[in-house]
Design an enzyme around this catalytic site. Structure first.
Site, PDB file in Angstrom:
ATOM      1  N   GLN A   1       0.837  -1.201   0.000  1.00 24.85           N
ATOM      2  CA  GLN A   1       0.000   0.000   0.000  1.00 24.85           C
ATOM      3  C   GLN A   1       0.873   1.253   0.000  1.00 24.85           C
ATOM      4  O   GLN A   1       1.860   1.337   0.732  1.00 24.85           O
ATOM      5  CB  GLN A   1      -0.913   0.019   1.236  1.00 24.85           C
ATOM      6  CG  GLN A   1      -1.956  -1.076   1.262  1.00 24.85           C
ATOM      7  CD  GLN A   1      -3.100  -0.828   0.290  1.00 24.85           C
ATOM      8  OE1 GLN A   1      -3.070   0.087  -0.531  1.00 24.85           O
ATOM      9  NE2 GLN A   1      -4.123  -1.663   0.381  1.00 24.85           N
TER      10      GLN A   1
ATOM     11  N   TYR B   1      -4.947 -13.956   0.231  1.00 22.73           N
ATOM     12  CA  TYR B   1      -4.392 -12.874  -0.587  1.00 22.73           C
ATOM     13  C   TYR B   1      -3.458 -12.057   0.307  1.00 22.73           C
ATOM     14  O   TYR B   1      -3.483 -10.827   0.316  1.00 22.73           O
ATOM     15  CB  TYR B   1      -5.495 -11.995  -1.177  1.00 22.73           C
ATOM     16  CG  TYR B   1      -6.565 -12.758  -1.907  1.00 22.73           C
ATOM     17  CD1 TYR B   1      -6.422 -13.102  -3.247  1.00 22.73           C
ATOM     18  CD2 TYR B   1      -7.732 -13.153  -1.259  1.00 22.73           C
ATOM     19  CE1 TYR B   1      -7.399 -13.821  -3.921  1.00 22.73           C
ATOM     20  CE2 TYR B   1      -8.723 -13.865  -1.929  1.00 22.73           C
ATOM     21  CZ  TYR B   1      -8.553 -14.199  -3.249  1.00 22.73           C
ATOM     22  OH  TYR B   1      -9.521 -14.909  -3.899  1.00 22.73           O
TER      23      TYR B   1
ATOM     24  N   ASP C   1      -8.292 -10.178   1.561  1.00 16.34           N
ATOM     25  CA  ASP C   1      -7.941  -8.887   0.965  1.00 16.34           C
ATOM     26  C   ASP C   1      -7.788  -9.097  -0.540  1.00 16.34           C
ATOM     27  O   ASP C   1      -6.686  -9.027  -1.084  1.00 16.34           O
ATOM     28  CB  ASP C   1      -6.645  -8.367   1.597  1.00 16.34           C
ATOM     29  CG  ASP C   1      -6.312  -6.939   1.173  1.00 16.34           C
ATOM     30  OD1 ASP C   1      -7.101  -6.330   0.410  1.00 16.34           O
ATOM     31  OD2 ASP C   1      -5.255  -6.436   1.593  1.00 16.34           O
TER      32      ASP C   1
ATOM     33  N   CYS D   1     -11.169  -3.111  -1.891  1.00 19.20           N
ATOM     34  CA  CYS D   1     -10.828  -1.871  -2.584  1.00 19.20           C
ATOM     35  C   CYS D   1     -11.926  -1.502  -3.590  1.00 19.20           C
ATOM     36  O   CYS D   1     -11.738  -0.584  -4.396  1.00 19.20           O
ATOM     37  CB  CYS D   1      -9.468  -1.975  -3.260  1.00 19.20           C
ATOM     38  SG  CYS D   1      -9.307  -3.350  -4.394  1.00 19.20           S
TER      39      CYS D   1
END
Length: 198
Positions: A24, A52, A126, A153
């Site tokens: 990130q 993930y 994720d 996301c």
């Protein structure tokens, strides 16, 4: 040329990440994300499964939260390079913690994975923007865990997957939006789900 890895410090963890891997970019929001995660997993003593998992950021944050002493950290990630980094990061952050990281497509690896004998307390997912593939969703829905933490996301695919998880018996307890990319339409959302059986 130069180093093949970076070491990033997040939430008190020194994390190794290959230059070709995913990490990130917004550290302030990632720190907040890990703070929320640790609040949700405080005191965990059963196994943690990180799907993930990348270089292990989420799973390791959960393992090192307040009062957490998990029996096992298991992780799955498609990138073999990220799995190698996750193994190094686990050994550094949690020496002595039983851990198993598997490389491969989660949709193929997870259905054949068996939870530890000591139980599974937390599952963290994720996934990429497309959300959970149906084989993963079906396998996750059947896992005997007390909580499921979904880091998304894309709120649209999150809503789709939450509907399917609800139909499988999981209940949405809380959702936290995070502005990972200010002044864009992208929003990260963390959702905490609970299983009524637990």
């Amino acid at each position: 040329a130069g180093r093949g890895h970076l070491t990033e410090r997040l939430a008190g963890l020194d994390l190794r990440a290959a230059m070709t891997g995913f990490f990130q970019a917004n550290h302030a929001i990632t720190e907040r994300m890990l703070e929320v995660l640790r609040g949700w997993t405080a005191g965990e003593t059963a196994g943690i499964l990180d799907l993930y998992g990348g270089v292990g950021v989420m799973g390791l944050a959960a393992c090192t939260g307040p009062g957490s002493r998990p029996a096992l950290l298991a992780g799955m990630e498609e990138s073999a390079t990220a799995v190698a980094d996750a193994e190094v990061n686990t050994a550094r952050a949690c020496p002595g913690l039983p851990a198993e990281w598997r490389s491969g497509d989660v949709a193929r690896v997870l259905p054949g994975w068996h939870p530890p004998a000591g139980g599974l307390g937390t599952v963290i997912v994720d996934p990429p923007r497309a959300g959970l593939e149906r084989p993963v969703l079906d396998a996750v829905a059947r896992l005997p865990a007390a909580r499921l933490i979904y880091v998304s996301c894309d709120p649209v695919t999150l809503a789709r997957d939450l509907t399917l998880l609800r139909d499988a018996g999981w209940g949405l307890a809380e959702a936290v939006p995070l502005d990972m990319f200010p002044q864009t339409h992208h929003v990260e959302v963390m959702a905490r789900l609970v299983h009524p059986v637990h």
